[in-house]
Design an enzyme around this catalytic site. Sequence first.
Site, short mmCIF file in Angstrom:
data_model
loop_
_atom_site.label_atom_id
_atom_site.label_comp_id
_atom_site.label_asym_id
_atom_site.label_seq_id
_atom_site.Cartn_x
_atom_site.Cartn_y
_atom_site.Cartn_z
N CYS A 1 0.73 -1.27 0.02
CA CYS A 1 0.19 0.14 0.00
C CYS A 1 0.82 1.36 -0.09
CB CYS A 1 -0.94 -0.06 1.34
SG CYS A 1 -2.02 -1.47 1.36
N HIS B 1 -2.88 6.99 2.61
CA HIS B 1 -3.46 5.88 1.87
C HIS B 1 -4.94 5.60 2.72
CE1 HIS B 1 -4.04 1.87 1.35
NE2 HIS B 1 -3.88 1.38 2.16
N ASN C 1 -10.23 0.13 0.30
CA ASN C 1 -8.82 0.30 0.30
C ASN C 1 -8.32 -0.55 -1.15
OD1 ASN C 1 -5.93 -0.37 0.88
ND2 ASN C 1 -6.31 -1.04 2.82
#
Length: 331
Positions: free
Chosen positions: A125, A258, A288
């Site tokens: 990520c 993020h 996500n």
Amino acid sequence: MNSASPPRHTRIAGTGSHLPPRRLSNDDLARQLAAQGIETSDQWIVERTGIRARHFAADGVACSDMALDAARHALEAAACKPEDVDLIIVATSTPDMVFPSTACILQAKLGIVHGCAAFDLQAVCSGFVYGLSVADAMIRSGAARRALVVGAEIFSRILDFTDRTTCVLFGDGAGAVVLEASDAPGLLASELHADGRHVGILCVPGTVAGGRVSGDPLLKMDGQAVFKLAVGVLGDVARSVLEKAGRSEADIDWLIPHQANLRIMQGTARRLKLPMDKLIVTVDEHGNTSAASIPLALDHAVRSGRVARGDTLLLEGVGGGFTWGAVLLDY
Ligand code: UT7
């Protein structure tokens, strides 16, 4: 700019993104899971994560297909042609193949035939923030002049749909930026970090060996361990990148972290004493999307008119590895 000396700065010339058309609300997903005897609810997912929906790619769509659409939009926004690009970095944990890289496949799909460097970057990520920092260093060294940096992911293919603690969290998508050499800032400072002692808290432990998948090819996460680490490192890396650039929290126009969990994002904004209306939030609609989450959020914020030229942005990534990093830039 004097072409004999390396450029002093790197700036974002354009942004783009792609979301697969298939949108699943929490209720849609809960119904699908209930058919397999797995119980979840819109209320649980919203309360714990802020996620209301995610997008899943159709069968047959590859990571490079989503990267291609995002890249085309970014190139158009930057008013440049694919052949103007001389560096391609694709941040992904869900590549089309074991090899060659998704970046090489994207290069071919864009019709770039002049032989520029193209490689994938694996930092889960944090991949997009890592990609920005690497491309910035290559541009400022004179190794490249115009870079395409993409975050693209199809996490729906590596989710365990019998594990409600993870399968409700992730989505698919891609985001891209075109970076170019510039006399004016630009990227102001970046910091990248990793701590491999935490490999096991967020991983896909399987691999390909002896002609078959060896080990488990689906995502595993210790959510609470990730949560605790994320909150700590995001605050620290933000301060450190601001200090490096000689700026303060008050200079930040937009925080684009993020997009994994709204509670982590709000915690980071609070630690930086930023009002919540300076926080760009897309996790509610995207879930996500790992390395794609920051460039997707950036592109949505640019196209909706919230982020404007001259704004100071703090981008922050965190994820498997454990990896984390931040980039401070004047847009
Ligand atoms: O991109 C990489 C970064 N990743 C992250 O940032 C993720 C970080 N972690 C998190 O966001 C949170 O830890 C989660 C959202 C994953 C989990 O939230 P939590 O508040 O830590 O919940 P929990 O794991 O402590 O679970 C609480 C309860 C448990 O039930 P019991 O044991 O208290 O009876 C779980 O079984 O919630 C239950 N639960 C669910 N219930 C309904 C777990 N998942 C679900 C679900 N639906 N989907």
